[in-house]
Design a protein around this motif. Structure first.
Motif, PDB file in Angstrom:
ATOM      1  N   GLU A   1      -5.358  10.256  -2.710  1.00  0.00           N
ATOM      2  CA  GLU A   1      -4.409  10.781  -3.693  1.00  0.00           C
ATOM      3  C   GLU A   1      -4.961  10.605  -5.102  1.00  0.00           C
ATOM      4  N   ALA A   2      -5.635   9.480  -5.336  1.00  0.00           N
ATOM      5  CA  ALA A   2      -6.223   9.238  -6.659  1.00  0.00           C
ATOM      6  C   ALA A   2      -7.330  10.248  -6.948  1.00  0.00           C
TER       7      ALA A   2
ATOM      8  N   ASP B   1      -9.355   1.925  -3.888  1.00  0.00           N
ATOM      9  CA  ASP B   1      -8.295   1.279  -3.107  1.00  0.00           C
ATOM     10  C   ASP B   1      -8.701   1.169  -1.639  1.00  0.00           C
ATOM     11  N   GLU B   2      -8.345   0.059  -1.035  1.00  0.00           N
ATOM     12  CA  GLU B   2      -8.659  -0.142   0.379  1.00  0.00           C
ATOM     13  C   GLU B   2      -7.783   0.713   1.290  1.00  0.00           C
ATOM     14  N   HIS B   3      -6.682   1.228   0.755  1.00  0.00           N
ATOM     15  CA  HIS B   3      -5.788   2.096   1.522  1.00  0.00           C
ATOM     16  C   HIS B   3      -6.272   3.540   1.386  1.00  0.00           C
TER      17      HIS B   3
ATOM     18  N   PRO C   1       0.803  -1.228   0.000  1.00  0.00           N
ATOM     19  CA  PRO C   1       0.000   0.000   0.000  1.00  0.00           C
ATOM     20  C   PRO C   1       0.833   1.273   0.000  1.00  0.00           C
ATOM     21  N   HIS C   2       2.005   1.252   0.629  1.00  0.00           N
ATOM     22  CA  HIS C   2       2.841   2.455   0.664  1.00  0.00           C
ATOM     23  C   HIS C   2       3.434   2.749  -0.716  1.00  0.00           C
ATOM     24  N   VAL C   3       3.748   1.711  -1.455  1.00  0.00           N
ATOM     25  CA  VAL C   3       4.215   1.891  -2.835  1.00  0.00           C
ATOM     26  C   VAL C   3       3.087   2.490  -3.674  1.00  0.00           C
ATOM     27  N   ARG C   4       1.890   1.917  -3.544  1.00  0.00           N
ATOM     28  CA  ARG C   4       0.748   2.438  -4.302  1.00  0.00           C
ATOM     29  C   ARG C   4       0.470   3.900  -3.946  1.00  0.00           C
TER      30      ARG C   4
END
Length: 350
Positions: free
Chosen positions: A204-205, A196-198, A165-168
């Protein structure tokens, strides 16, 4: 007065780095608080470049990592060393295998702002360690090609689908917010992350799509604003960009006085926007009559709400925030033009 030499400062930094590496706490704040400022001071001296180049050639991975960090900071202080630094880091990337060094290398090569950084980061994006991939996602910002189909964008799109998730999160932020490139593929990648679940990645998206004026985010923002517990500071920074009046009814429920709330209300209010646009138009027209030498123009960031009055006079370019100018002039565009004219000296012909 501190008179430590560059070598002495780097020795202290190496000691702090070794302590951090040996610590059970990778986020050892005391260690990092010792390491970073000392290295920054060392990098201010021109002698830091040869020392950094020497360190990245060491057999000790800790020394190589410190060497990368030293070169990164040196590039902040001395623009002239960027090409030489990039050459050395590209060569290091071809032989380096240590994860910690590769993370430091990614951080450092970004600060060279050299186009050769892009293929290095693209190659590192496939590294098996999530920490390396995360650093890559964070390190494209200052070397983005600006091309919507460039290798940097293709790589970031891939990283937005990473299992970590941190990469995404970082890939979505870099792709959606820090990059101004736009294409159907970019929007598709960002839209996919709105589910996203994060939470950070999702916001951000949404922010990235709002910056591209994608109308699909309006219902998502409305849903978030309608639930104060689900709203995020990024929600309010995205709203001024979309300027959608559908979002306006829920906003007064939030605490007034916060800048991001005020901006969101102003941007989503069509009456307020029309008033500001009319003020800006009359202001710039009046300035052209009063002071044609100022070459005044109004601009607004593509991914933003604020309007600016840009002055391109021969002396030194400057700018004014339109809303602040509106307040100073009590809503009178002619008075605002007179204020600007008075504050800026006339340019005498050569």
């Amino acid at each position: 007065m501190e008179t430590d030499t560059v070598a002495e400062l780097v020795t202290r930094a190496l000691s702090a780095k070794r302590a951090i590496t040996a610590s059970d706490d990778p986020d050892d704040h005391d260690g990092w608080n010792e390491y970073a400022p000392v290295l920054w001071r060392a990098a201010a001296d021109e002698a830091a470049l040869p020392l950094g180049l020497e360190l990245i050639g060491s057999a000790d991975p800790i020394e190589r990592a410190v060497g990368c960090d030293l070169l990164r900071d040196t590039n902040y202080h001395h623009e002239a060393v960027r090409t030489e630094t990039a050459t050395a880091l590209v060569a290091l990337a071809q032989r380096e295998t240590d994860e910690h060094v590769l993370r430091a290398l990614a951080r450092a090569i970004e600060k060279t702002r050299d186009p050769r950084a892009v293929p290095v980061l693209v190659a590192l994006a496939g590294h098996p360690a999530a920490e390396v991939r995360e650093e890559v996602a964070r390190s494209f910002a200052e070397v983005l090609t600006g091309l919507p189909d460039g290798p940097d964008i293709h790589t970031l799109i891939g990283l937005t689908q990473d299992q970590n998730p941190h990469v995404r999160d970082w890939a979505t932020f870099t792709l959606g917010v820090q990059s101004r490139a736009d294409s159907p593929a970019i929007r598709a990648a960002l839209w996919a992350r709105t589910a996203d679940e994060h939470d950070e990645t999702r916001m951000e998206a949404i922010h990235g799509l709002a910056g591209r004026r994608d109308p699909r985010v309006v219902p998502l923002l409305a849903e978030l604003v309608g639930n104060p517990e689900g709203a995020h500071v990024l929600t309010f920074s995205a709203e001024p960009i979309t300027g959608a009046p559908e979002l306006l009814p829920s906003l007064p429920e939030y605490k007034p006085g916060d800048d991001w709330i005020t901006d969101a209300v102003n941007a989503c209010n069509p009456v307020r926007r029309a008033r500001l646009d009319a003020f800006a138009w009359e202001l710039v027209c009046t300035l052209h009559r009063l002071r044609p030498d100022l070459d005044a123009a109004v601009s607004m960031e593509r991914c933003g709400w604020d309007r600016s009055l840009d002055i391109h006079a021969a002396s030194e370019p400057t700018g004014y925030d339109i809303e602040a100018l509106l307040t100073r002039a009590h809503g009178d565009p002619v008075r605002a033009a007179e204020l600007v004219s008075t504050e800026l000296p006339r340019i005498r012909p050569a």
